[in-house]
Design a protein around this motif. Structure first.
Motif, PDB file in Angstrom:
ATOM      1  N   PRO A   1       0.811  -1.230   0.000  1.00  0.00           N
ATOM      2  CA  PRO A   1       0.000   0.000   0.000  1.00  0.00           C
ATOM      3  C   PRO A   1       0.838   1.271   0.000  1.00  0.00           C
ATOM      4  N   ASN A   2       2.066   1.196   0.515  1.00  0.00           N
ATOM      5  CA  ASN A   2       2.906   2.395   0.579  1.00  0.00           C
ATOM      6  C   ASN A   2       3.394   2.842  -0.786  1.00  0.00           C
ATOM      7  N   THR A   3       3.275   1.956  -1.813  1.00  0.00           N
ATOM      8  CA  THR A   3       3.725   2.339  -3.159  1.00  0.00           C
ATOM      9  C   THR A   3       2.557   2.665  -4.091  1.00  0.00           C
ATOM     10  N   ALA A   4       1.308   2.380  -3.671  1.00  0.00           N
ATOM     11  CA  ALA A   4       0.142   2.512  -4.561  1.00  0.00           C
ATOM     12  C   ALA A   4      -0.216   3.967  -4.818  1.00  0.00           C
ATOM     13  N   HIS A   5      -0.503   4.293  -6.094  1.00  0.00           N
ATOM     14  CA  HIS A   5      -1.021   5.601  -6.453  1.00  0.00           C
ATOM     15  C   HIS A   5      -2.355   5.821  -5.750  1.00  0.00           C
ATOM     16  N   THR A   6      -2.694   7.067  -5.467  1.00  0.00           N
ATOM     17  CA  THR A   6      -3.893   7.349  -4.672  1.00  0.00           C
ATOM     18  C   THR A   6      -5.186   7.020  -5.403  1.00  0.00           C
ATOM     19  N   HIS A   7      -5.141   6.748  -6.733  1.00  0.00           N
ATOM     20  CA  HIS A   7      -6.347   6.351  -7.464  1.00  0.00           C
ATOM     21  C   HIS A   7      -6.426   4.837  -7.642  1.00  0.00           C
ATOM     22  N   LEU A   8      -5.621   4.114  -6.898  1.00  0.00           N
ATOM     23  CA  LEU A   8      -5.674   2.655  -6.932  1.00  0.00           C
ATOM     24  C   LEU A   8      -6.222   2.150  -5.597  1.00  0.00           C
ATOM     25  N   LEU A   9      -7.207   1.248  -5.708  1.00  0.00           N
ATOM     26  CA  LEU A   9      -7.813   0.656  -4.520  1.00  0.00           C
ATOM     27  C   LEU A   9      -7.293  -0.774  -4.366  1.00  0.00           C
ATOM     28  N   LEU A  10      -6.720  -1.082  -3.213  1.00  0.00           N
ATOM     29  CA  LEU A  10      -6.242  -2.439  -2.925  1.00  0.00           C
ATOM     30  C   LEU A  10      -7.302  -3.184  -2.127  1.00  0.00           C
ATOM     31  N   SER A  11      -7.543  -4.452  -2.505  1.00  0.00           N
ATOM     32  CA  SER A  11      -8.554  -5.253  -1.817  1.00  0.00           C
ATOM     33  C   SER A  11      -8.136  -6.719  -1.833  1.00  0.00           C
ATOM     34  N   GLU A  12      -8.991  -7.570  -1.221  1.00  0.00           N
ATOM     35  CA  GLU A  12      -8.757  -9.015  -1.159  1.00  0.00           C
ATOM     36  C   GLU A  12      -7.353  -9.334  -0.633  1.00  0.00           C
ATOM     37  N   GLY A  13      -7.061  -8.744   0.522  1.00  0.00           N
ATOM     38  CA  GLY A  13      -5.759  -8.996   1.135  1.00  0.00           C
ATOM     39  C   GLY A  13      -4.615  -8.412   0.333  1.00  0.00           C
TER      40      GLY A  13
ATOM     41  N   ARG B   1      -4.294  -8.308  -2.807  1.00  0.00           N
ATOM     42  CA  ARG B   1      -3.988  -9.110  -3.993  1.00  0.00           C
ATOM     43  C   ARG B   1      -4.715  -8.593  -5.230  1.00  0.00           C
ATOM     44  N   LYS B   2      -5.649  -7.659  -5.064  1.00  0.00           N
ATOM     45  CA  LYS B   2      -6.383  -7.093  -6.205  1.00  0.00           C
ATOM     46  C   LYS B   2      -6.204  -5.583  -6.231  1.00  0.00           C
ATOM     47  N   VAL B   3      -5.976  -5.030  -7.450  1.00  0.00           N
ATOM     48  CA  VAL B   3      -5.758  -3.595  -7.644  1.00  0.00           C
ATOM     49  C   VAL B   3      -6.816  -3.099  -8.631  1.00  0.00           C
ATOM     50  N   THR B   4      -7.545  -2.035  -8.264  1.00  0.00           N
ATOM     51  CA  THR B   4      -8.627  -1.520  -9.097  1.00  0.00           C
ATOM     52  C   THR B   4      -8.487  -0.009  -9.254  1.00  0.00           C
ATOM     53  N   PHE B   5      -8.722   0.478 -10.506  1.00  0.00           N
ATOM     54  CA  PHE B   5      -8.732   1.927 -10.728  1.00  0.00           C
ATOM     55  C   PHE B   5      -9.985   2.514 -10.087  1.00  0.00           C
ATOM     56  N   ILE B   6      -9.836   3.661  -9.401  1.00  0.00           N
ATOM     57  CA  ILE B   6     -10.978   4.344  -8.796  1.00  0.00           C
ATOM     58  C   ILE B   6     -10.754   5.844  -8.937  1.00  0.00           C
ATOM     59  N   LYS B   7     -11.837   6.580  -9.254  1.00  0.00           N
ATOM     60  CA  LYS B   7     -11.693   8.009  -9.555  1.00  0.00           C
ATOM     61  C   LYS B   7     -11.413   8.841  -8.307  1.00  0.00           C
ATOM     62  N   GLN B   8     -11.951   8.398  -7.180  1.00  0.00           N
ATOM     63  CA  GLN B   8     -11.743   9.165  -5.957  1.00  0.00           C
ATOM     64  C   GLN B   8     -10.357   8.867  -5.358  1.00  0.00           C
TER      65      GLN B   8
ATOM     66  N   ARG C   1       5.634   6.146  -2.696  1.00  0.00           N
ATOM     67  CA  ARG C   1       4.358   6.135  -3.432  1.00  0.00           C
ATOM     68  C   ARG C   1       4.514   6.714  -4.847  1.00  0.00           C
ATOM     69  N   PHE C   2       3.927   6.022  -5.862  1.00  0.00           N
ATOM     70  CA  PHE C   2       3.899   6.535  -7.240  1.00  0.00           C
ATOM     71  C   PHE C   2       2.925   7.698  -7.308  1.00  0.00           C
ATOM     72  N   THR C   3       3.391   8.824  -7.875  1.00  0.00           N
ATOM     73  CA  THR C   3       2.552  10.021  -7.941  1.00  0.00           C
ATOM     74  C   THR C   3       2.186  10.409  -9.369  1.00  0.00           C
ATOM     75  N   GLU C   4       2.919   9.874 -10.368  1.00  0.00           N
ATOM     76  CA  GLU C   4       2.678  10.276 -11.775  1.00  0.00           C
ATOM     77  C   GLU C   4       1.759   9.280 -12.470  1.00  0.00           C
ATOM     78  N   TYR C   5       2.054   7.983 -12.344  1.00  0.00           N
ATOM     79  CA  TYR C   5       1.280   6.944 -13.024  1.00  0.00           C
ATOM     80  C   TYR C   5       0.600   6.047 -11.997  1.00  0.00           C
ATOM     81  N   LEU C   6      -0.525   5.452 -12.447  1.00  0.00           N
ATOM     82  CA  LEU C   6      -1.319   4.580 -11.579  1.00  0.00           C
ATOM     83  C   LEU C   6      -0.626   3.219 -11.485  1.00  0.00           C
ATOM     84  N   GLN C   7       0.378   3.152 -10.637  1.00  0.00           N
ATOM     85  CA  GLN C   7       1.194   1.956 -10.519  1.00  0.00           C
ATOM     86  C   GLN C   7       1.362   1.580  -9.045  1.00  0.00           C
ATOM     87  N   VAL C   8       1.774   0.306  -8.822  1.00  0.00           N
ATOM     88  CA  VAL C   8       2.013  -0.198  -7.473  1.00  0.00           C
ATOM     89  C   VAL C   8       3.021  -1.342  -7.566  1.00  0.00           C
ATOM     90  N   LEU C   9       3.862  -1.507  -6.530  1.00  0.00           N
ATOM     91  CA  LEU C   9       4.833  -2.596  -6.454  1.00  0.00           C
ATOM     92  C   LEU C   9       4.438  -3.583  -5.360  1.00  0.00           C
TER      93      LEU C   9
END
Length: 500
Positions: free
Chosen positions: A339-351, A353-360, A370-378
């Protein structure tokens, strides 16, 4: 008179070896009687000499006499027992070979109950009484019975040694400072004992603290072993379920992964158990040392204490750290997103293990990774050795691996647009591979499931389209210089990636 007669009967019909009423009485050639088992045991100890003696008069016999039960004596003892006769009370026990004898008893000697450091003699209860009744004798120092009283006599002046020479570290008498120990640093034995006793208690406290520390460490290490074994067993179980669904190549990988897990498990457990064994050995040694010091601390004879103190007081240095840091993370971990690397428009769920684009914007805390330019996560876990994982993709996404030090902002932070990441981009009808901004078109089939195989040591990275069978989309042969992390990027709405 009756009491004296009863005492006489007890002595007459008691075995001088066990100091109890005769059992299966036998009479030996010199006329003395014993329990059959007692005299047998006594003579068994003399078998090597070939000469057998009477325990009372010390008369010897050769060869070993044949023992026959004294029927008449047995009948008498039986009748006396019926009449209420019991064995001699403990305070009338005669001294055995291992006992300290009374120096003032004539004839058959009784056990000594105290030794006098002033008189340098040992006393039974009867002969000790003057030390309790006579005023000058009351001042004498009484200790537990000792066979070593003569060691308290100075061999040079034939005087009791009541002083201690700190210069030569030995007990001396009051005349020694006049000649042999003239000008030396001398104190009373009692004063030196007091100081050494304090040192001894400090040493015991240190030993006891180290025992507690080591026992705590052993418990932590045992928990570590259990955690390793549990994590390894669960990983093997999950691996079995995964690899039963794969083709021959992946089935072979199942065996490799199990071997890798077990090898790591064996290495980790072996290291922990080795340290655990060393700590247990140190605990045993510390307990032994503590017991020795405890016994020494209870020694009432100052000279004996000071004589034995130098060889027992020294405490060896600990060969291990007093604190053992147990790693909080599991040893065998599935790939999850950090979670510390996820862009703020990415929602992490299911432990994670799942990454979803979200507008909020998500209410993630500020973090330098944390990635600030692209919707990415490590991923949270680093990837070394050989690994295989699959992701289910929806929309336009990228499936990548990257070094930890990839940029988090700017154009250089996009997967595949630098020399720190390798990325497969999955579009609606096509796929492309990027590394260091170099684009490679992929002609393989598009699928909603992508498999990734990494052999970090061999420098192999492969991407597969998974749909019933697995089709190789692209393979990279290079040299990886750092641990890698799984990466995911999403570039459309809706868009999601799930680790299977």
């Amino acid at each position: 008179m009756a009491e004296k007669g009863n005492q006489l009967d007890r002595e007459t019909f008691s075995c001088s070896i066990c100091v109890d009423l005769l059992k299966d009485p036998v009479t030996i050639p010199c006329g003395h009687s014993y329990c059959m088992n007692c005299i047998k045991s006594h003579w068994d100890g003399e078998d090597q000499k070939g000469i057998y003696s009477c325990h009372q008069c010390r008369k010897t016999f050769t060869p070993r006499p044949v023992l026959e039960k004294n029927t008449m004596l047995a009948v008498l003892v039986k009748q006396l027992k019926k009449a209420g006769l019991q064995a001699a009370p403990a305070d009338h026990c005669y001294a055995g070979p291992e006992d300290v004898v009374c120096d003032f008893c004539s004839g058959r000697k009784l056990k000594a109950i105290k030794s006098c450091l002033f008189c340098l003699a040992s006393y039974c209860e009867k002969h000790l009484q003057p030390h309790y009744d006579v005023a000058p004798l009351k001042k004498h120092k009484l200790v537990e019975p000792s066979k070593n009283l003569q060691e308290n006599i100075c061999s040079r002046h034939d005087e009791v040694m009541k002083m201690f020479c700190r210069t030569d570290q030995k007990c001396i008498c009051y005349l020694c400072p006049v000649d042999e120990h003239k000008g030396h640093d001398t104190v009373s034995a009692a004063a030196e004992r007091t100081e050494r006793q304090r040192e001894l208690e400090v040493s015991r406290q240190e030993i006891q603290q180290r025992i507690q520390d080591r026992e705590k460490d052993v418990k932590l290490l045992q928990q570590e072993v259990e955690a390793i074994n549990h994590s390894a067993d669960k990983t093997v179980e999950d691996s079995e379920k995964i690899f039963t669904q794969l083709i021959r190549l992946i089935q072979k990988r199942s065996s490799d992964v199990k071997q890798q897990i077990r090898s790591q498990q064996e290495t980790e457990v072996s290291g922990v158990k080795e340290l655990q064994e060393k700590l247990e050995q140190e605990i045993t040694e510390l307990k032994r040392k503590d017991a020795e010091l405890k016994q020494l601390s209870h020694t009432e004879d100052h000279n004996q204490f000071l004589h034995n103190y130098p060889s027992l007081s020294a405490l060896s240095e600990s060969t291990h750290s007093s604190t053992i840091n147990i790693r909080p993370l599991r040893y065998f971990e599935d790939v999850t997103m950090d979670p510390n690397t996820a862009h703020t428009h990415l929602l992490l769920s299911e432990g994670n293990r799942k990454v979803t684009f979200i507008k909020q914007d998500q209410s993630y805390s500020s973090h330098p990774e944390r990635f600030t330019e692209y919707l990415q996560v490590l991923s949270r876990e680093s990837l070394t050795g050989r690994c295989y994982w699959e992701v289910k993709v929806r929309g336009q996404v990228s499936v990548a691996v990257a070094y930890k030090n990839i940029s988090r902002k700017g154009d250089d932070s996009r997967f595949g647009c630098n020399d720190k990441s390798w990325s497969l981009y999955c579009f609606q009808n096509s796929s492309e591979f990027y590394y260091n901004k170099i684009r490679t078109s992929i002609s393989g089939p598009r699928s909603s499931r992508v498999g990734v195989y990494l052999d970090h040591r061999a420098g192999i990275l492969s991407f597969y389209s998974v749909s019933g069978t697995r089709t190789l989309l692209h393979r990279v042969q290079t040299t990886f210089t750092q641990p890698l992390y799984a990466g995911v990027g999403i570039y459309s709405d809706p868009g999601s990636v799930k680790f299977c």
